[in-house]
Design a protein around this motif. Sequence first.
Motif, PDB file in Angstrom:
ATOM      1  N   THR A 192       1.847   4.502   4.342  1.00  0.00           N
ATOM      2  CA  THR A 192       2.239   4.543   5.757  1.00  0.00           C
ATOM      3  C   THR A 192       3.412   5.515   5.918  1.00  0.00           C
ATOM      4  O   THR A 192       3.889   6.093   4.938  1.00  0.00           O
ATOM      5  CB  THR A 192       2.670   3.145   6.233  1.00  0.00           C
ATOM      6  OG1 THR A 192       3.799   2.765   5.470  1.00  0.00           O
ATOM      7  CG2 THR A 192       1.552   2.145   6.104  1.00  0.00           C
ATOM      8  N   GLU A 224       0.813  -1.227   0.000  1.00  0.00           N
ATOM      9  CA  GLU A 224       0.000   0.000   0.000  1.00  0.00           C
ATOM     10  C   GLU A 224       0.843   1.273   0.000  1.00  0.00           C
ATOM     11  O   GLU A 224       0.319   2.366  -0.222  1.00  0.00           O
ATOM     12  CB  GLU A 224      -1.008   0.015   1.167  1.00  0.00           C
ATOM     13  CG  GLU A 224      -0.393  -0.070   2.543  1.00  0.00           C
ATOM     14  CD  GLU A 224      -0.292  -1.508   3.043  1.00  0.00           C
ATOM     15  OE1 GLU A 224      -0.142  -2.410   2.202  1.00  0.00           O
ATOM     16  OE2 GLU A 224      -0.356  -1.705   4.266  1.00  0.00           O
ATOM     17  N   ASP A 225       2.157   1.124   0.257  1.00  0.00           N
ATOM     18  CA  ASP A 225       3.034   2.293   0.143  1.00  0.00           C
ATOM     19  C   ASP A 225       3.404   2.562  -1.315  1.00  0.00           C
ATOM     20  O   ASP A 225       3.767   3.673  -1.677  1.00  0.00           O
ATOM     21  CB  ASP A 225       4.319   2.072   0.950  1.00  0.00           C
ATOM     22  CG  ASP A 225       4.083   2.291   2.433  1.00  0.00           C
ATOM     23  OD1 ASP A 225       2.937   2.617   2.788  1.00  0.00           O
ATOM     24  OD2 ASP A 225       5.036   2.124   3.206  1.00  0.00           O
ATOM     25  N   GLN A 248      -1.630   3.328  -4.415  1.00  0.00           N
ATOM     26  CA  GLN A 248      -2.746   3.914  -3.664  1.00  0.00           C
ATOM     27  C   GLN A 248      -4.018   3.792  -4.506  1.00  0.00           C
ATOM     28  O   GLN A 248      -4.018   4.167  -5.677  1.00  0.00           O
ATOM     29  CB  GLN A 248      -2.505   5.389  -3.341  1.00  0.00           C
ATOM     30  CG  GLN A 248      -1.346   5.616  -2.360  1.00  0.00           C
ATOM     31  CD  GLN A 248       0.000   5.529  -3.049  1.00  0.00           C
ATOM     32  OE1 GLN A 248       0.195   6.138  -4.093  1.00  0.00           O
ATOM     33  NE2 GLN A 248       0.923   4.767  -2.476  1.00  0.00           N
ATOM     34  N   ILE A 258      -8.915   4.707  -0.632  1.00  0.00           N
ATOM     35  CA  ILE A 258      -9.184   3.630   0.322  1.00  0.00           C
ATOM     36  C   ILE A 258      -7.877   3.082   0.899  1.00  0.00           C
ATOM     37  O   ILE A 258      -7.882   2.317   1.828  1.00  0.00           O
ATOM     38  CB  ILE A 258     -10.019   2.490  -0.280  1.00  0.00           C
ATOM     39  CG1 ILE A 258      -9.305   1.863  -1.483  1.00  0.00           C
ATOM     40  CG2 ILE A 258     -11.403   2.923  -0.641  1.00  0.00           C
ATOM     41  CD1 ILE A 258      -9.829   0.467  -1.786  1.00  0.00           C
ATOM     42  N   THR A 259      -6.751   3.494   0.320  1.00  0.00           N
ATOM     43  CA  THR A 259      -5.454   3.154   0.930  1.00  0.00           C
ATOM     44  C   THR A 259      -4.613   4.410   0.946  1.00  0.00           C
ATOM     45  O   THR A 259      -4.651   5.220   0.027  1.00  0.00           O
ATOM     46  CB  THR A 259      -4.687   2.087   0.136  1.00  0.00           C
ATOM     47  OG1 THR A 259      -4.497   2.553  -1.199  1.00  0.00           O
ATOM     48  CG2 THR A 259      -5.402   0.757   0.130  1.00  0.00           C
ATOM     49  N   THR A 260      -3.859   4.583   1.994  1.00  0.00           N
ATOM     50  CA  THR A 260      -2.938   5.714   2.079  1.00  0.00           C
ATOM     51  C   THR A 260      -1.569   5.197   2.470  1.00  0.00           C
ATOM     52  O   THR A 260      -1.460   4.208   3.200  1.00  0.00           O
ATOM     53  CB  THR A 260      -3.404   6.724   3.144  1.00  0.00           C
ATOM     54  OG1 THR A 260      -3.727   6.013   4.347  1.00  0.00           O
ATOM     55  CG2 THR A 260      -4.599   7.530   2.694  1.00  0.00           C
TER      56      THR A 260
END
Lengths: 150, 85
Positions: free
Chosen positions: B81, B65-66, B69, B77-79
């Motif tokens: 970290t 998820e890094d 996105q 819905i994903t950001t």
Amino acid sequence: MTYQERQAVGNLIAGIIIFAAYFYWVWRAIDGGLLGNENAATTIGRGILVLILGGVLLNIGIQILTSIAVSIITREPKPSFVVDERDRMLELRAVRVSYTIIGMGFVASMVALALWLVPLVVLQFIVLSFAVGTIFESILMLIFYRWSVV
Amino acid sequence: MGKTKITINNIIRRLRFDADEMTQKELAERIGVTRQTVVAIEKAKYGPSLELAFLIAQVFDVPLEDVFQVSIDGTPITTPTETGN
């Protein structure tokens, strides 16, 4: 230039040469009265077999020559032979268009056969639809790879 | 009901820069694809398979998820970290 691009260029050159040679031969044969000959079907059948075999051999030869030429021009000591998931997807898209063209050519040929045309001439239309489909496939592959259409 | 629009963006370019300015060619060789595919992924013109996405995350040693996105109908819905920022 990637492996897929080199392959598409090779296929395009081989396709143009082999189909041009075949249709030139057919044109000369029909002009020389082939359709009135009782062995016309056998002659055409042999011609198509030569087209298939010649196409395969010419394609292999041109692929090798294209690889060498690209290596010399781009001065890449080790050309890439990587084919990845995106390449396969683009290839499938080009093949789908090619099948559509061949299919349409086949249906049009059957309509022509049902209406008025001589079977041996219709056969040439089917070969022509294969030629157009194959050449279109190579051109589309090049466009997809070059301009990253996904 | 209208069609849901899913947008997948990525920060591969920044991750490459952070990884000693890794070139697109180097990344392509490490994940086994062509440089053109890396270019297409970076520009978000091509969405890679899950396997390829995980490989990219593994190269930069960050969670998936890094790298990518996801937004659905404009809502993230994903950001990333802290590691990805």
